[in-house]
Design a protein around this motif. Structure first.
Motif, PDB file in Angstrom:
ATOM      1  N   ALA A 131       0.890  -1.385  -0.060  1.00 19.80           N
ATOM      2  CA  ALA A 131      -0.121  -0.087  -0.017  1.00 19.80           C
ATOM      3  C   ALA A 131       0.628   1.281  -0.001  1.00 19.80           C
ATOM      4  CB  ALA A 131      -0.975   0.009   1.011  1.00 19.80           C
ATOM      5  N   ALA A 140      -4.807  -1.105  -1.060  1.00 18.70           N
ATOM      6  CA  ALA A 140      -3.940  -2.343  -0.854  1.00 18.70           C
ATOM      7  C   ALA A 140      -4.112  -2.608   0.482  1.00 18.70           C
ATOM      8  CB  ALA A 140      -2.659  -2.149  -1.497  1.00 18.70           C
ATOM      9  N   GLU A 263       2.383 -10.395   1.941  1.00 19.29           N
ATOM     10  CA  GLU A 263       2.427  -9.663   0.914  1.00 19.29           C
ATOM     11  C   GLU A 263       3.681  -9.307   0.625  1.00 19.29           C
ATOM     12  OE1 GLU A 263       1.346  -5.132   1.669  1.00 19.29           O
ATOM     13  OE2 GLU A 263       0.320  -6.325   3.295  1.00 19.29           O
ATOM     14  N   GLN A 281      -0.931  -9.831  -2.416  1.00 18.27           N
ATOM     15  CA  GLN A 281      -1.186 -10.211  -0.939  1.00 18.27           C
ATOM     16  C   GLN A 281      -1.992 -11.765  -0.829  1.00 18.27           C
ATOM     17  OE1 GLN A 281      -3.132  -6.168  -0.941  1.00 18.27           O
ATOM     18  NE2 GLN A 281      -2.243  -5.934   0.742  1.00 18.27           N
ATOM     19  N   GLN A 294      -5.020 -10.708  -3.302  1.00 18.32           N
ATOM     20  CA  GLN A 294      -5.333  -9.593  -4.275  1.00 18.32           C
ATOM     21  C   GLN A 294      -4.056  -9.195  -5.111  1.00 18.32           C
ATOM     22  OE1 GLN A 294      -7.365  -6.241  -2.611  1.00 18.32           O
ATOM     23  NE2 GLN A 294      -5.806  -4.708  -3.232  1.00 18.32           N
ATOM     24  N   THR A 296      -2.147  -6.087  -7.182  1.00 21.75           N
ATOM     25  CA  THR A 296      -2.126  -4.686  -7.290  1.00 21.75           C
ATOM     26  C   THR A 296      -1.108  -4.060  -8.135  1.00 21.75           C
ATOM     27  OG1 THR A 296      -3.007  -4.582  -4.978  1.00 21.75           O
ATOM     28  CG2 THR A 296      -2.120  -2.454  -6.001  1.00 21.75           C
ATOM     29  N   ALA A 314      -6.614  -2.916  -9.171  1.00 21.29           N
ATOM     30  CA  ALA A 314      -6.433  -4.098  -7.910  1.00 21.29           C
ATOM     31  C   ALA A 314      -7.619  -5.056  -8.305  1.00 21.29           C
ATOM     32  CB  ALA A 314      -6.932  -3.356  -6.591  1.00 21.29           C
TER      33      ALA A 314
END
Length: 349
Positions: A131, A140, A263, A281, A294, A296, A314
């Motif tokens: 993030a 994120a 992550e 992640q 996820q 991103t 994302a």
């Protein structure tokens, strides 16, 4: 008597005049358009195109100051206000300085601060997170904080503000440093209620950095405490920064919910004014609750040292709860997947 008072006043003002002090005003504003699909809402399920501020980083302004007390010791303070650029409202439940408000002393022996402060995980671990190594921000942060279909198992990497806290950060010893923090519950007759304990050990030398941390919170819910372990690392290879972390959070009672989040990613400085990044992640949970993951992607173009425009995409999957790709401003997906894209403008002053 009047001469004594005059002499005392002269000494006070003389001391103030010779002390080296400074106060700095600083801040950050972030605005952009976010598209999200598969949203669940009161009007039904569907997609949304929204103006959202504070997504990459929370909108804020603050004052920070320092005064040289002599002998290498300095007084430091920070008063930081969070707000919502989109409507001008105060953040953090309407607090005047809801992000940070602390005062302390620092010197060759380290730094001791007291007040409302970020916990050590939130203070250090964004350096290893998708993030904040990308402009993704809330796009994120959502997966690691949505471990229980809400924020019960928040892993605090985005930083929890701890009230009534005392924090100590050591100086650097050959690359090693450590920190300790205690948040007072301020409950009469019970020292432990609503309190928190936090420790960290870090190593930072050249292109390599790493941190281990522990945090325990009493009464994180009305019936449970939480314990968290975290580890993170980053390495710089030329124009590429590689980063990653793992956190494990568990509640002490009831179903003893537990979430472990991994992550990692990389950010590549293609040109001095352009950075490309990607992060992944994965989260697993106990009690037969499905996992989540996820992907991103981002591009960040710098118009100047303080102003940038960015694009973030994302794709999230959550097999235990409805996917929620954007923390805070997002809502749960009507399916196990959700996609979001954002274009934004950010300025730091």
């Amino acid at each position: 008597m009047s001469k004594k008072i005059a002499s005392a006043c002269a000494l006070v003002f003389c001391g103030v005049a010779h002390a080296q002090s400074s106060v700095t005003l600083y801040g950050l504003i972030d605005a952009g358009i976010t598209y999200t699909n598969n949203l669940t809402g009161s009007a039904g399920n569907g997609s949304a195109l929204q103006f959202i501020s504070g997504s990459s980083q929370g909108d804020r302004w603050g004052l920070k100051g320092a005064e040289d007390l002599g002998g290498g010791t300095r007084l430091d303070f920070v008063l930081e206000n969070g707000f919502v650029l989109a409507n001008g409202k105060l953040g953090q439940g309407g607090r005047m300085f809801g992000l940070q408000s602390y005062v302390g002393l620092s010197g060759p022996w380290g730094a001791l601060t007291m007040g409302r402060q970020y916990d050590l995980i939130g203070w250090i671990f964004p350096a290893y997170a998708v993030a904040s190594n990308t402009p993704a921000g809330l796009l994120a942060w959502s997966l690691p904080t949505n471990a229980a279909g809400g924020y019960t198992l928040d892993n605090r990497v985005w930083g929890d503000e701890v009230d009534n806290s005392v924090k100590y950060m050591s100086p650097n010893f050959g690359g090693f440093s450590f920190g300790a923090m205690y948040g007072f519950g301020n409950i009469a007759g019970s020292l432990g209620t609503n309190s928190s304990t936090n420790f960290s050990v870090s190593y930072d030398h050249g292109p390599f950095s790493a941190t281990l941390a522990y945090m325990a919170i009493h009464n994180v819910t009305t019936s449970a405490n939480s314990v968290e372990y975290a580890a993170g690392t980053a390495y710089m290879i030329g124009k590429v920064r590689i980063f990653g972390l793992v956190t494990d959070v568990q509640l002490s009672s009831g179903a003893k919910q537990r979430a472990t989040t991994f992550e990692g990613g990389a950010a590549y400085t293609l040109r001095p004014d352009l950075s490309l990044a990607a992060g992944y992640q994965f989260q697993k949970r106990n009690n037969d609750v499905g996992s989540a993951n996820q992907l991103t992607l981002s591009a960040d173009y710098f118009l100047s040292k303080r102003t940038d425009v960015y694009l973030v995409g994302a794709l999230g999957h959550d097999y235990g709860y409805g996917a929620q790709v954007q923390a805070g401003y997002g809502s749960v997906s009507s399916t196990s997947t959700q996609v979001a894209a954002r274009v934004g403008l950010r300025h730091k002053f």
